[in-house]
Design an enzyme around this catalytic site. Structure first.
Site, PDB file in Angstrom:
ATOM      1  N   HIS A  94      -3.825 -48.310  53.197  1.00 25.12           N
ATOM      2  CA  HIS A  94      -5.108 -48.275  52.515  1.00 25.12           C
ATOM      3  C   HIS A  94      -6.063 -47.220  53.052  1.00 25.12           C
ATOM      4  O   HIS A  94      -6.628 -46.456  52.280  1.00 25.12           O
ATOM      5  CB  HIS A  94      -5.793 -49.633  52.427  1.00 25.12           C
ATOM      6  CG  HIS A  94      -6.917 -49.561  51.441  1.00 25.12           C
ATOM      7  ND1 HIS A  94      -6.691 -49.515  50.097  1.00 25.12           N
ATOM      8  CD2 HIS A  94      -8.227 -49.382  51.600  1.00 25.12           C
ATOM      9  CE1 HIS A  94      -7.831 -49.331  49.475  1.00 25.12           C
ATOM     10  NE2 HIS A  94      -8.787 -49.260  50.348  1.00 25.12           N
ATOM     11  N   TYR A 139      -8.576 -43.546  51.770  1.00 26.97           N
ATOM     12  CA  TYR A 139      -9.877 -42.999  52.162  1.00 26.97           C
ATOM     13  C   TYR A 139      -9.728 -41.619  52.774  1.00 26.97           C
ATOM     14  O   TYR A 139     -10.601 -40.767  52.641  1.00 26.97           O
ATOM     15  CB  TYR A 139     -10.609 -43.965  53.106  1.00 26.97           C
ATOM     16  CG  TYR A 139     -11.120 -45.143  52.336  1.00 26.97           C
ATOM     17  CD1 TYR A 139     -12.278 -45.026  51.566  1.00 26.97           C
ATOM     18  CD2 TYR A 139     -10.421 -46.329  52.287  1.00 26.97           C
ATOM     19  CE1 TYR A 139     -12.716 -46.069  50.799  1.00 26.97           C
ATOM     20  CE2 TYR A 139     -10.865 -47.377  51.514  1.00 26.97           C
ATOM     21  CZ  TYR A 139     -12.008 -47.243  50.775  1.00 26.97           C
ATOM     22  OH  TYR A 139     -12.443 -48.273  50.004  1.00 26.97           O
ATOM     23  N   HIS A 148      -4.180 -46.875  37.895  1.00 28.14           N
ATOM     24  CA  HIS A 148      -5.348 -46.815  38.784  1.00 28.14           C
ATOM     25  C   HIS A 148      -5.271 -45.618  39.718  1.00 28.14           C
ATOM     26  O   HIS A 148      -6.215 -44.845  39.835  1.00 28.14           O
ATOM     27  CB  HIS A 148      -5.437 -48.124  39.571  1.00 28.14           C
ATOM     28  CG  HIS A 148      -6.222 -48.017  40.838  1.00 28.14           C
ATOM     29  ND1 HIS A 148      -7.585 -47.856  40.842  1.00 28.14           N
ATOM     30  CD2 HIS A 148      -5.833 -48.029  42.135  1.00 28.14           C
ATOM     31  CE1 HIS A 148      -8.001 -47.772  42.096  1.00 28.14           C
ATOM     32  NE2 HIS A 148      -6.957 -47.874  42.897  1.00 28.14           N
ATOM     33  N   PHE A 149      -4.132 -45.437  40.405  1.00 20.51           N
ATOM     34  CA  PHE A 149      -4.168 -44.379  41.427  1.00 20.51           C
ATOM     35  C   PHE A 149      -3.994 -42.990  40.820  1.00 20.51           C
ATOM     36  O   PHE A 149      -4.186 -42.004  41.521  1.00 20.51           O
ATOM     37  CB  PHE A 149      -3.255 -44.672  42.620  1.00 20.51           C
ATOM     38  CG  PHE A 149      -1.782 -44.658  42.410  1.00 20.51           C
ATOM     39  CD1 PHE A 149      -1.124 -43.514  42.008  1.00 20.51           C
ATOM     40  CD2 PHE A 149      -1.035 -45.799  42.680  1.00 20.51           C
ATOM     41  CE1 PHE A 149       0.243 -43.513  41.855  1.00 20.51           C
ATOM     42  CE2 PHE A 149       0.337 -45.796  42.516  1.00 20.51           C
ATOM     43  CZ  PHE A 149       0.972 -44.650  42.106  1.00 20.51           C
ATOM     44  N   HIS A 150      -3.667 -42.919  39.532  1.00 11.70           N
ATOM     45  CA  HIS A 150      -3.741 -41.587  38.925  1.00 11.70           C
ATOM     46  C   HIS A 150      -5.188 -41.216  38.602  1.00 11.70           C
ATOM     47  O   HIS A 150      -5.493 -40.050  38.388  1.00 11.70           O
ATOM     48  CB  HIS A 150      -2.844 -41.501  37.692  1.00 11.70           C
ATOM     49  CG  HIS A 150      -1.416 -41.196  38.049  1.00 11.70           C
ATOM     50  ND1 HIS A 150      -0.531 -42.167  38.441  1.00 11.70           N
ATOM     51  CD2 HIS A 150      -0.735 -40.025  38.137  1.00 11.70           C
ATOM     52  CE1 HIS A 150       0.634 -41.612  38.734  1.00 11.70           C
ATOM     53  NE2 HIS A 150       0.540 -40.311  38.554  1.00 11.70           N
ATOM     54  N   ARG A 165       5.575 -51.558  37.281  1.00 17.41           N
ATOM     55  CA  ARG A 165       5.548 -50.165  37.710  1.00 17.41           C
ATOM     56  C   ARG A 165       6.941 -49.770  38.195  1.00 17.41           C
ATOM     57  O   ARG A 165       7.808 -50.619  38.360  1.00 17.41           O
ATOM     58  CB  ARG A 165       4.531 -49.978  38.825  1.00 17.41           C
ATOM     59  CG  ARG A 165       4.984 -50.536  40.152  1.00 17.41           C
ATOM     60  CD  ARG A 165       3.900 -50.542  41.196  1.00 17.41           C
ATOM     61  NE  ARG A 165       3.736 -49.230  41.819  1.00 17.41           N
ATOM     62  CZ  ARG A 165       3.158 -49.057  43.028  1.00 17.41           C
ATOM     63  NH1 ARG A 165       2.719 -50.105  43.697  1.00 17.41           N
ATOM     64  NH2 ARG A 165       3.021 -47.873  43.536  1.00 17.41           N
ATOM     65  N   ARG A 166       7.138 -48.488  38.435  1.00 16.87           N
ATOM     66  CA  ARG A 166       8.365 -47.988  39.050  1.00 16.87           C
ATOM     67  C   ARG A 166       9.608 -48.374  38.272  1.00 16.87           C
ATOM     68  O   ARG A 166      10.653 -48.617  38.856  1.00 16.87           O
ATOM     69  CB  ARG A 166       8.494 -48.521  40.476  1.00 16.87           C
ATOM     70  CG  ARG A 166       7.400 -48.030  41.362  1.00 16.87           C
ATOM     71  CD  ARG A 166       7.475 -48.576  42.752  1.00 16.87           C
ATOM     72  NE  ARG A 166       6.766 -47.695  43.668  1.00 16.87           N
ATOM     73  CZ  ARG A 166       6.642 -47.897  44.951  1.00 16.87           C
ATOM     74  NH1 ARG A 166       7.182 -48.941  45.498  1.00 16.87           N
ATOM     75  NH2 ARG A 166       5.989 -47.052  45.712  1.00 16.87           N
TER      76      ARG A 166
END
Lengths: 224, 46, 549, 166
Positions: free
Chosen positions: C224, C228, C376-378, C439-440
């Site tokens: 995580h 950041y 989300h992480f894209h 996912r994946r």
């Protein structure tokens, strides 16, 4: 920022960490979860005597569930019961009594006489280890299935399907541990360990210590 | 208003910023709330 | 006023970071669209079988190169630049930084070989007991160690500067870069422990098994804060550079900007369990504590949103913008660097909302490991971070090479194409996730896909295609700029916004390091200590390795 | 640098208070769902040895499947594995509507996921650990359970189905 305030903060953090580690390292308080209420029941034991959940209050009880005509290869539950019985001193129970109860889910064949013969054949100490059942099959299913949440199923012709499991109940009639499948540590080892944890809680959780024990429950400080 | 000893950001009133952020918060609550309602509608897990 | 100048050698050093980063991005991004096309039913993998064996090998290349290599190299280069430029001094020990850089390069090569040989198709999370070739783990270790060494070089530079300027406030971009480098030093302890104590000896055959639950816990200790580590350099640019570029605006609040970086340092590591809410081996009470800490770390992001937007509003109003929203149009949208970062910021809003939902303890049951997560992480790492970095490189490359940016209009278009492609792609992925798509998974082939998903899967493919075009534009602009003969007339100005607030108002305690570092470590020990202690005490190295790809 | 307390613009102070309130509200909603409505995440069960969990005759996963504990209440022991093929055992479960099923899922090789579509069951399956959640099926229909964590080439075809009969 004020220098004293800063030093105070450091000190606070340091104390918290030391406390957390001390707590973790010495594990002063470990508990078993309070899973659910054990069922109330009324069974008949191998001496044709009544066995009710009421009379077991104040004692720790280890239950398992099987039937006499279990064909080989049958789960060897008796060995675990015997091992726990013979190693009880390791648990340092003091004056707390432990009962062992094997409930048969085959009342058609497992009459008190059959159960007594069975108990004798495996050489159990029947003062401490009782074998019981109830001729009301619906009631029996409610006790074992809904109450102890343990699976068994009548497959007909005197054969049953079941999972080997043990249930540990404390003196207040609350289920504190279930042993439903083979874990890495043997069942007997874990049962002994759990009995000693339970005994410690019963002995120590009085007065202020009771609050600490309640905190341990709240923060799920469960013994493995 | 008395003259300040130091330069400060008090004179600047970022009203547009507040407007944008309010829109953001409303969107957040809507989207988060939608997913939360999906969770609730599917019932307990213990 | 003339700005501080980096020497040619220093520019080359930063430039080599940029080079590796962009190389990784260009190879890694080739495979992104292939995953998207597969979802839409246009599976290209069978045609490239001699090169790349499977969807999953492609996914591994995409994840490792884009999420780990591109980001890490760009960030280390950008942080090094910020420290030198911000402190107005050369590195204390340039050799040390060079050693770090080359360690990272060797590590990338070592990890790339088994990946390309299909010996490490374990995706970028490399969860054991999937067992990759040992060179993959060794390579990752070298990348991490190299980045540590570079970080030490930056800290030494800061100490030297502090000796020379004992009373001065650390300039913001240097300060924020050092905090980011420090965050990285702390959080990578997790993955380093995972690899050195378990995965490397295991892949070399020294130990027979691993403990997958413990390995996951180590991984997400780093996993995580890694997020950041990606986003904070973009924040640095948004806080301190973008307002200047967008219209000579000033940074709204220096002290709150610094405070939010400190909160990130303290809070971003002790909340890794929010990636493990549905792991069986971690007590719920600790998961809940970590979820509350995750809510707390959302707070500095809200502060960042305010300060950045207010600074931009200042820039817009300086440019003559009026009204509640009309100032937005007055920002320098024609500057590709500004356009890219503003668009990145807009999509980050939605990334933040998705992240908040993921992190909300049991709400995660709806979303865990669904297509919502890559959706989300894209928005975060692949847009807020990547598009911002692209924007930064639109001024950084001309600064470093002295070449004029090739076709700035194409660069502006590139940002917009990315924005549009990502909206289509990630919206479809979010919706698919809510509908239950995992996912994946090569969803084009999955047997359980209901017809309702098809229109969304098609949108994923379309979005992927648009993103591919944008990526190609970016690489063209970078390549043509580097190769162009047209040099800039004057030195490229490094955009650094002044503070709207007098720096004399910034409290002393925001420039003190020790309390925050102790706080960060203490919090980690408090909320990770007990669980890790139990997991390590009951360690069971019972999982042998499997190679099932 | 100043020794005074930090200066915060009134707009920004209000915004900080406001965002804190919003986060507290979210946290409250989450807590209500978790502790009030019993929508919880998996808790540690007992650990097992993944090397023998599928073969040891004393292990329920050597005979995976559904067990009716009492009327309307079931235990489902489910084994996820990638070797020899990617599948769940059993591949199909049938229960009547209104049943409450406790899933005990483990893996005998690599990590897997377990997500039952349209329910709150969604968790990791980790070798050596047992994942447990209890789900009540009220509406008849077919609910697929699918693998949500990469487990090798066959990850995408790994699924099973729960058939809820009226």
């Amino acid at each position: 920022m004020n220098k004293y305030l800063l030093n105070g903060l450091y000190a606070l953090f340091a104390i918290l960490i030391i406390l957390a580690f001390a707590f973790k390292l010495f594990q002063p308080i470990k508990v078993l979860p309070r899973m659910q209420l054990a069922p109330a029941f009324n069974l008949t034991d191998q001496n044709d005597a009544r066995l009710t959940s009421e009379e077991l209050r104040g004692k720790f009880v280890l239950y398992n569930f099987t039937y006499v005509n279990c064909p080989a290869p049958c789960y060897n539950l008796n060995k675990t019961m015997q091992e726990v019985q013979s190693r009880l001193s390791e648990a340092q129970l003091g004056d707390i009594q432990v009962e062992f109860i094997t409930i048969s889910f085959d009342p058609d064949r497992d009459s008190p006489t059959v159960l007594r013969t069975y108990a004798d054949s495996i050489g159990s100490d029947t003062k401490q280890w009782r074998f019981a059942t109830n001729t009301n099959k619906a009631l029996l299913k409610t006790i074992i299935g809904s109450g102890f949440e343990t699976y068994y199923e009548d497959k007909g012709e005197g054969k049953f399907a079941f999972d080997p499991s043990f249930v540990l109940v404390d003196g207040w009639g609350i289920v504190r541990a279930e042993y439903r499948y083979h874990a890495e540590v043997s069942d007997a080892d874990r049962i002994i360990r759990h009995l000693s944890v339970l005994a410690e809680e019963v002995r120590n959780s009085t007065g202020t210590a009771k609050l600490a024990y309640e905190a341990a429950h709240l923060f799920l400080c469960y013994a493995p | 208003m008395a003259k300040k000893e130091h330069e400060n950001n008090d004179e600047f009133r970022p009203n547009g910023t507040i407007a944008i952020l309010v829109i953001f918060v409303i969107t957040t609550i809507l989207i988060w709330g939608t997913i939360y309602m999906i969770l609730i509608s599917r019932g307990s897990t213990i | 006023m003339k700005q501080y100048q980096l020497s040619t050698g220093e520019k080359k050093f930063i430039g080599s970071h940029l080079l590796v980063a962009i190389l990784a991005l260009s190879v890694g991004s080739l495979f992104g669209p292939l995953q998207a096309f597969e979802h839409a039913g246009w599976d290209i993998y069978p045609y490239i079988k001699p090169l790349i064996k499977s969807y999953y090998q492609g996914l591994t290349v995409h994840g490792v190169l884009n999420a780990l290599v591109w980001t890490t190299f760009f960030i280390m280069g950008f942080l090094t630049f910020n420290v030198m430029f911000g402190l107005k001094r050369p590195l204390k020990n340039p050799t040390l930084n060079k050693v770090g850089f080359w360690l990272m390069v060797v590590g990338v090569v070592a990890a790339a070989i088994p990946i390309l040989a299909n010996q490490a198709t374990v995706l970028f999370t490399f969860y054991p007991p999937l067992k990759a070739n040992w060179a993959f783990y060794l390579g990752l270790t070298l990348v991490v160690v190299g980045s540590w060494v570079e970080g030490w070089g930056l800290f030494m530079t800061y100490f030297a500067w502090r000796k020379e300027n004992p009373k001065e406030l650390t300039p913001f971009i240097a300060f924020a870069s050092l905090v980011t480098a420090l965050l990285w030093q702390i959080c990578t302890i997790g993955v380093a422990t995972e690899i050195l104590t378990m995965l490397l000896p295991w892949s070399l055959g020294l130990i027979a098994g691993v403990d997958p639950q413990l390995a996951r816990t180590y991984f997400w200790f780093t996993g995580h804060p890694l997020v950041y580590f990606w986003i904070l350099p973009a924040y640095i640019s948004w806080y301190a550079m973008l307002p200047k570029q967008a219209g000579n605006g000033k940074m709204f609040s220096d002290s709150l900007a610094r405070l939010s970086f400190w909160i990130f340092l303290v809070l971003s590591t002790p909340l890794g369990f929010h990636h493990q809410y549905v792991d069986p081996g971690i007590p719920p009470v600790w998961k809940f504590i970590h979820s509350m800490l995750t809510f707390s770390v959302f707070f500095p992001s809200m502060m960042t949103a305010f300060t950045v937007i207010a600074s931009l509003e200042h820039a817009g109003r300086k440019n003559g913008g009026k009204g509640t929203f009309a100032w937005i149009g007055k920002l320098n949208w024609s500057d590709p660097s500004v356009a890219a970062q503003l668009l990145a910021g807009i999509l980050f809003f939605f990334g933040g909302i998705g992240g908040l939902a993921n992190a909300s303890y049991n709400v995660n049951l709806v979303l865990h490991n669904t297509a919502f997560i890559p959706g989300h992480f894209h928005l975060t790492v692949a847009t807020a971070v990547t598009l911002s970095f692209m924007g930064i490189s639109y001024w950084l490359l001309p600064y470093l090479t002295g070449k004029k940016l090739w076709m700035p209009k194409l660069a502006v278009a590139q940002a917009w194409i990315w924005f549009v492609g990502m909206i289509i792609f990630s919206n479809a992925m979010h919706v698919l996730g809510l509908l239950g798509a995992p996912r994946r998974v090569p969803l084009g082939l999955a047997p359980y896909v209901p017809p309702e998903w098809n229109s969304r899967l098609f949108q994923v493919g379309v979005g992927g295609a648009i993103l591919f075009v944008s990526g190609a534009c970016y690489l063209t602009v970078m390549l043509m700029t580097a190769l162009s003969k047209e040099t800039v007339k004057e030195e490229v100005e490094v955009p650094v916004a002044e503070s709207m607030q007098d720096l004399a108002l910034t409290p002393v305690w925001l420039d003190r390091w020790a309390p925050w570092i102790y706080g960060a470590l203490a919090l980690i020990v408090l909320v990770y200590g007990p669980v890790l202690f139990d997991l390590i005490k009951n360690i069971a190295l019972t999982s042998p390795g499997f190679r099932v790809w | 640098m100043s020794a005074q307390p930090m200066h915060i613009h009134p707009y920004e102070r209000n915004w900080m208070v406001f965002s804190a309130v919003m986060l507290v509200l979210f946290a409250t909603a989450v807590s209500v769902a978790a502790f009030g409505m019993g929508i919880q995440v998996p808790a540690p069960e007992q650990r097992v040895d993944p090397r023998i969990v599928a073969t040891d005759p004393n292990s329920p996963w050597s005979n995976p499947g559904l067990r009716e504990v009492s009327p309307g209440k079931y235990d489902a022991y489910i084994l996820a594995h990638a070797i020899p093929v990617w599948e769940y055992l059993p591949k199909e479960i049938t229960v009547p509507a209104g049943s409450s099923v406790s899933f005990y899922v483990t893996s005998s090789d690599v990590q897997h996921g377990f997500k039952i579509q349209d329910t709150n069951a969604n968790f990791m399956v980790i070798p050596g650990q047992v994942s447990k959640l209890t789900i009540k099926f009220n509406k008849p229909g077919t609910y697929n359970y699918i693998c949500t964590e990469y487990c090798g080439s066959g990850h995408g075809i790994m699924y099973g189905a729960i058939i809820v009969t009226p």
